[in-house]
Design an enzyme around this catalytic site. Structure first.
Site, PDB file in Angstrom:
ATOM      1  N   ARG A 108      17.725 -12.074   8.970  1.00  0.00           N
ATOM      2  CA  ARG A 108      19.104 -12.064   8.467  1.00  0.00           C
ATOM      3  C   ARG A 108      19.691 -13.481   8.554  1.00  0.00           C
ATOM      4  O   ARG A 108      19.351 -14.254   9.450  1.00  0.00           O
ATOM      5  CB  ARG A 108      19.976 -11.119   9.299  1.00  0.00           C
ATOM      6  CG  ARG A 108      19.630  -9.653   9.094  1.00  0.00           C
ATOM      7  CD  ARG A 108      20.594  -8.755   9.863  1.00  0.00           C
ATOM      8  NE  ARG A 108      20.406  -7.357   9.515  1.00  0.00           N
ATOM      9  CZ  ARG A 108      19.529  -6.545  10.101  1.00  0.00           C
ATOM     10  NH1 ARG A 108      18.757  -7.013  11.062  1.00  0.00           N
ATOM     11  NH2 ARG A 108      19.421  -5.283   9.717  1.00  0.00           N
ATOM     12  N   HIS A 131       0.846  -1.188   0.000  1.00  0.00           N
ATOM     13  CA  HIS A 131       0.000   0.000   0.000  1.00  0.00           C
ATOM     14  C   HIS A 131       0.884   1.241   0.000  1.00  0.00           C
ATOM     15  O   HIS A 131       2.068   1.178   0.345  1.00  0.00           O
ATOM     16  CB  HIS A 131      -0.912   0.016   1.233  1.00  0.00           C
ATOM     17  CG  HIS A 131      -1.748  -1.224   1.355  1.00  0.00           C
ATOM     18  ND1 HIS A 131      -2.941  -1.376   0.694  1.00  0.00           N
ATOM     19  CD2 HIS A 131      -1.556  -2.366   2.060  1.00  0.00           C
ATOM     20  CE1 HIS A 131      -3.462  -2.564   0.984  1.00  0.00           C
ATOM     21  NE2 HIS A 131      -2.629  -3.189   1.809  1.00  0.00           N
TER      22      HIS A 131
END
Length: 201
Positions: A186, A113
Site C-alpha cells: 500500500r 493458476h
C-alpha cells in the site's frame, strides 16, 4: 492461436506445449550457465545475457544467481541493476524501464493458476502430462527501486520513480513517485524533495 500466442495474450493455454517446453529448457540452461560464471567474467556474462534477454538496453548488471522462465518475453531498459536471486516468471510480457534498482530476492511473477484444485492439477492429454494456466503482463516504469524480497504479481504496473519497501507483495497498480510497503503493498506517502539523500543524517 498457438499455445504461445495464447500464453502471451493472457489466455488459458497448455503449459506442456512442446514448443514452449523447448523455450523453457533453453532459458533455464542459459540461466544455469550464467549462474556458474564469476563477477569478473564480464564478456562471457554479456554473451549469455544477449542470448537470454534479446530486448535489453546498455549497462545492465545481474548479480546472479538469476532465473527466467523464458527471457525472450522480458524487456529491460538501460542502466538496470539486480542484486542476487532475481526471478522473472515471464509467461506474459514483463517490461522493466530505465534506471531500475532491484534488491536481493526480487520476484516478478506473471503466471496465474486456477483457484480450484481440479483446475490446477496435472492432466494427461494425448499421453502427455500438462497443466492449464494463464497470466497477466507486468510493467515497472523508469527509475524505480524494488528493495529486498519484493514480489510483484502479474497485471501490475509500478509507476515511475516509486520505491517498494522490503518484503512487499505488490498485488495492484502503484502510482508514480511514491513509497509503498507491505503485504499487500500500500502507498505510504508521496516522495518529495525532503527525501534527498544529502538531507539524511
Amino acid at each position: 492461436m498457438t499455445n504461445e500466442e495464447k500464453m502471451l495474450a493472457g489466455k488459458i493455454y497448455n503449459s506442456g506445449d512442446l514448443n514452449l517446453q523447448k523455450k523453457l529448457t533453453r532459458a533455464h540452461r542459459l540461466c544455469k550457465i550464467y549462474n556458474d560464471t564469476f563477477d569478473d567474467e564480464t564478456q562471457r556474462r554479456q554473451e549469455i545475457v544477449d542470448q537470454l534477454l534479446p530486448e535489453h538496453g546498455e549497462n545492465i548488471f545481474l548479480q546472479g544467481p538469476i532465473f527466467f522462465d523464458y527471457g525472450c518475453n522480458t524487456k529491460i531498459g538501460t542502466n538496470f541493476y539486480a542484486n542476487f536471486n532475481l526471478t522473472v516468471l515471464d509467461t506474459c510480457p514483463v517490461v522493466i524501464g530505465d534506471n531500475e534498482f532491484f534488491g536481493p530476492n526480487v520476484t516478478l511473477a506473471t503466471p496465474l493458476h486456477g483457484l480450484l484444485a481440479q483446475d490446477r492439477n496435472t492432466q494427461v492429454i494425448d499421453g502427455q502430462k500438462t497443466t492449464f494456466e494463464y497470466g497477466k503482463p507486468l510493467t515497472i516504469e523508469d527509475n524505480c527501486w524494488l528493495a529486498s524480497n519484493v514480489v510483484v504479481n502479474g497485471g501490475v504496473t509500478i509507476g515511475a520513480g516509486s520505491v517498494i519497501g522490503s518484503g512487499s507483495v505488490v498485488t495492484r497498480d502503484t502510482p508514480a513517485g511514491v513509497l509503498a510497503v507491505g503485504n499487500p503493498c500500500r502507498v505510504v506517502r508521496k516522495l518529495t524533495a525532503a527525501d534527498q539523500i544529502k538531507l539524511k543524517k
